[in-house]
Design an enzyme around this catalytic site. Sequence first.
Site, PDB file in Angstrom:
ATOM      1  N   HIS A 280      42.797  40.948  40.937  1.00 22.57           N
ATOM      2  CA  HIS A 280      41.830  40.408  41.742  1.00 22.57           C
ATOM      3  C   HIS A 280      42.399  39.677  42.882  1.00 22.57           C
ATOM      4  O   HIS A 280      41.435  38.851  43.813  1.00 22.57           O
ATOM      5  CB  HIS A 280      41.041  39.722  41.010  1.00 22.57           C
ATOM      6  CG  HIS A 280      39.507  39.283  41.501  1.00 22.57           C
ATOM      7  ND1 HIS A 280      38.374  40.118  41.292  1.00 22.57           N
ATOM      8  CD2 HIS A 280      39.040  38.163  41.851  1.00 22.57           C
ATOM      9  CE1 HIS A 280      37.395  39.603  41.764  1.00 22.57           C
ATOM     10  NE2 HIS A 280      37.618  38.560  42.247  1.00 22.57           N
TER      11      HIS A 280
ATOM     12  N   ASP B  86      42.437  44.201  37.181  1.00 24.36           N
ATOM     13  CA  ASP B  86      41.510  43.072  37.450  1.00 24.36           C
ATOM     14  C   ASP B  86      40.897  42.441  36.303  1.00 24.36           C
ATOM     15  O   ASP B  86      40.278  43.061  35.570  1.00 24.36           O
ATOM     16  CB  ASP B  86      40.636  43.498  38.410  1.00 24.36           C
ATOM     17  CG  ASP B  86      39.536  42.233  38.975  1.00 24.36           C
ATOM     18  OD1 ASP B  86      39.397  41.321  38.385  1.00 24.36           O
ATOM     19  OD2 ASP B  86      39.239  42.396  40.029  1.00 24.36           O
TER      20      ASP B  86
ATOM     21  N   SER C 145      34.974  40.038  46.025  1.00 26.54           N
ATOM     22  CA  SER C 145      34.452  39.372  44.767  1.00 26.54           C
ATOM     23  C   SER C 145      33.042  39.030  44.901  1.00 26.54           C
ATOM     24  O   SER C 145      32.103  39.761  45.374  1.00 26.54           O
ATOM     25  CB  SER C 145      35.394  38.165  44.308  1.00 26.54           C
ATOM     26  OG  SER C 145      35.070  37.902  43.133  1.00 26.54           O
TER      27      SER C 145
END
Length: 288
Positions: free
Chosen positions: A263, A230, A153
Amino acid sequence: MSANGVTLVSSNRCFGGRQEVYSHDSEQLKCKMLFSIYIPPKAVDGVKVPVLYWLSGLTCTEQNFIIKSGFQRYASDEGIVVVAPDTSPRGLNIEGEDTDYDFGTGAGFYVDSTQDKWKDNYRMYSYVTKELPLIIEQNFAVISGCQSITGHSMGGHGALICALKNPGLYRSVSAFAPIANPSKGKWGQKCFKGYLGDNPKDWEEWDSTLLVDKYNGPPLNLLIDQGSTDPYLADDLMGKNFVESCAGAKVPVIYRLQEGYDHSFFFVSTFIGQHIAHHAKALYDSIA
């Protein structure tokens, strides 16, 4: 235990090696910082091995990755040291540092801030690329200059820009769900405005989708995994923009859209073994 400016915080036996955490006083960030380091069995015995740097995402510390990903069994098998720093300075008492989850504490964004309130401390890019590697080489059994980088991320963004801005510094780079076009996404724009100012031109040198257009260096050995479900993919991550820029710049990238994954660290832990193997091959091939 202290040595060369680092102090042992914790140490645990793990897959024949040691999972440790250290603290030190950072010159770049002007505060006490923590980093984790997994030392595989070979390095415990004093044999110098390659090193992989992991950069974590928003709200994380040095703890999330070492607890949730399960990377240690793969690092032990491959014989590489894995280092994971914290994601920002902490406890500086800067006004606003703890107001939002996605700016300030836990959200250093791996840039060097230029704005008055943040520029003396929020220098995570220089910390990751300059200060921390020197500390690791001075204190642990690693091969000097034999390093790779990865992250998740915000940390995926960090891994990409660190590699793109420093041709040849890393033998390989990978990312899980990176914030790949931050000057266009909500998370990135918020942090860029706060740390770098309001002029979008000043953001360009910290956006991997724009940096790849100018990349002129050795192969990046670049791997990206992205979950298809995600929730941040469209508005914050924008991985396809990066892939398109790579195609235009003729920079090879392996981009894998993993069906049904999100995610979370469940996603990371599923594919971390493949990323460790990707880096281990590049690292050991470079010293063969």
